[in-house]
Enzyme design. Structure first.
Site, PDB file in Angstrom:
ATOM      1  CG  ASP A  73      66.425  -3.881  40.027  1.00 21.09           C
ATOM      2  OD1 ASP A  73      67.675  -4.739  38.855  1.00 21.09           O
ATOM      3  OD2 ASP A  73      65.588  -3.571  39.763  1.00 21.09           O
ATOM      4  CB  SER A  74      71.957  -2.773  42.697  1.00 22.08           C
ATOM      5  OG  SER A  74      70.689  -2.315  43.525  1.00 22.08           O
ATOM      6  CG  ASP A 127      70.065   1.705  46.408  1.00 28.11           C
ATOM      7  OD1 ASP A 127      69.991   0.976  45.656  1.00 28.11           O
ATOM      8  OD2 ASP A 127      69.653   3.068  46.190  1.00 28.11           O
ATOM      9  CD  GLN A 187      67.931   6.048  48.993  1.00 24.85           C
ATOM     10  OE1 GLN A 187      67.399   6.127  49.455  1.00 24.85           O
ATOM     11  NE2 GLN A 187      67.902   4.224  47.896  1.00 24.85           N
ATOM     12  N   GLY A 214      64.465   6.042  46.700  1.00 25.59           N
ATOM     13  CA  GLY A 214      64.191   5.894  47.476  1.00 25.59           C
ATOM     14  C   GLY A 214      62.719   6.699  47.357  1.00 25.59           C
ATOM     15  CG  ASP A 264      62.038   2.516  37.039  1.00 24.32           C
ATOM     16  OD1 ASP A 264      62.271   2.914  37.586  1.00 24.32           O
ATOM     17  OD2 ASP A 264      61.366   1.228  37.368  1.00 24.32           O
ATOM     18  CB  CYS A 302      44.415   6.046  23.063  1.00 16.70           C
ATOM     19  SG  CYS A 302      46.069   5.027  23.230  1.00 16.70           S
ATOM     20  CB  CYS A 304      47.457   2.024  21.553  1.00 13.66           C
ATOM     21  SG  CYS A 304      45.772   1.406  22.143  1.00 13.66           S
ATOM     22  CB  CYS A 307      42.204   3.243  21.600  1.00 17.53           C
ATOM     23  SG  CYS A 307      42.595   3.666  23.496  1.00 17.53           S
ATOM     24  CG  HIS A 333      45.474   1.803  26.808  1.00 14.24           C
ATOM     25  ND1 HIS A 333      44.916   3.047  25.708  1.00 14.24           N
ATOM     26  CD2 HIS A 333      44.821   2.106  27.494  1.00 14.24           C
ATOM     27  CE1 HIS A 333      44.475   4.569  26.146  1.00 14.24           C
ATOM     28  NE2 HIS A 333      44.982   4.051  27.361  1.00 14.24           N
TER      29      HIS A 333
END
Ligand SMILES: [Zn+2]
Length: 372
Positions: A73-74, A127, A187, A214, A264, A302, A304, A307, A333
């Site tokens: 990110d910035s 931004d 934005q 935003g 994200d 699941c 994983c 689990c 998980h």
């Protein structure tokens, strides 16, 4: 999505590795559960250990030992949310480090330089992040400033990467990843008109791809969905669209339905450390006494590591005892659940049955809500 460190099948979810590490798990775990791309935070790495130090190690990939794609990110979002005594003007954001109180100035150009030194595959423009709610006149001014900053960031980026062809250093900046791409950010708060205007203006500047910023900042869910719906048609179809900071598993499915390719969010990792586990039938809180003698895995559907090997009773015990492994197992998980949800979305899209997947996904969630 093609990057300098390989391809990322989309739609994709990026685990958040704030300080160059995803809390509670090692890179080997992330590779095993199929994380194709990581997000790292410029603000944190810039303040500690410093982008110069990382550049001298050959860039972020070499420094942290991760060979797959990385997005940074910035730094803006953390300046707005973490830093002390910050003031914003046309030049940029002046702030004091939350670590030692030292004074810093983050400009659109500086944010480009720092990320060039980190050498991420995708760099984000600086931004202005507003709190929700903000008045429409304030949102307009901020959106227009973000556009002016976008032009400055793009200019700096192009200068830096053109120079790279002739010499290794541009203005003392070490470009550690010549194949870096730069994403612009739309934005405009919760105003459909401002969102469209921002999207058109950002596309006019011209970036490799575009993000929607935003949102997921406290506005109602249906407002977020409708902002996404208004924005994505204004963005080029051939470029990935990235919805920053979202969200719940339902948000991801609904955003994909509206044309988003990249996500994200700290929810799966942060909530794991607080004992919340996501399942196909809704989240469960492992701290709850009802799980003290529950021999079932967190999510019976699941596959994983957690689990396959741990019962709810054991995970609850680890959490109650304050064991580090509680964070690790829960994080494994939750990330697996998010990454697997995106995998299922990709499969559904490939087989032309996304709409039925979407229905099943929501039905499964509401079934448990009715049960409990
Ligand atoms: Zn699991």
């Amino acid at each position: 999505m093609t990057t300098a460190h390989g391809d990322v099948p989309t739609p994709a979810f990026m685990p958040v590795g704030t300080q160059g590490a995803v809390k509670g798990v090692v890179h080997r775990d992330l590779e095993q559960i199929g994380a194709d791309i990581l997000l790292s935070n410029t603000y944190h790495l810039y303040l500690r250990p410093g982008d110069g130090l990382i550049a001298r190690r050959g860039g972020l990939h070499a420094f942290i030992g991760w060979s797959r794609p990385i997005l940074t990110d910035s730094g803006g979002y953390q300046v707005f949310s973490l830093a002390a005594r910050r003031t914003i003007d046309e030049e940029g954001a002046r702030f004091r480090s939350h670590l030692d109180g030292s004074a810093h100035l983050l400009t659109p150009e500086r944010a480009v330089d720092i990320q060039a030194q980190l050498g991420s595959d995708i760099a984000m423009v600086l931004d202005e992040c507003l709190a929700h709610p903000s008045e429409e006149t304030v949102v307009r001014q901020s959106m227009e400033r973000t556009l002016r900053w976008a032009r400055r960031a793009r200019e700096r980026f192009l200068t830096l990467y053109e120079k790279r062809g002739r010499e290794s250093f541009g203005d003392g900046v070490i470009v550690t990843n010549p194949g870096q791409a730069q994403f612009g950010i739309v934005q405009g708060g919760v105003s459909p008109e401002l969102r469209e205007e921002s999207a058109r203006g950002t596309v006019e500047v011209g970036f490799e791809a575009y993000a929607i910023g935003g949102l997921s900042v406290g506005e109602p869910t249906d407002v977020m969905y409708s902002m996404v719906e208004r924005t994505t048609p204004c963005l080029p179809e051939e470029s990935p669209r990235y919805l920053m900071g979202a969200g719940t598993p339902q948000d991801l499915v609904e955003a994909v339905a509206r044309g988003v390719d990249l996500f994200d969010c700290v929810l799966p990792t942060r909530n794991a450390r607080n004992g919340q586990l996501f399942t196909g039938e809704g989240p469960i809180n492992i701290k709850n006494a009802r799980y003290a003698e529950d021999d079932r895995p967190p999510d019976p559907a699941c596959v994983c590591y957690t689990c396959r090997t741990c019962s709810r009773a054991y995970l609850r015990h680890l959490f109650q005892a304050g064991e580090i492994n509680a964070s690790t197992l829960n994080t494994l998980h939750n990330l697996h659940f998010y990454l697997d949800t995106l995998r299922r979305i990709r499969d559904a899209i490939a087989f032309g049955r996304f709409e039925s997947f979407r229905l099943d996904f929501h039905n499964s969630l509401s079934r448990r809500l009715h049960d409990s």
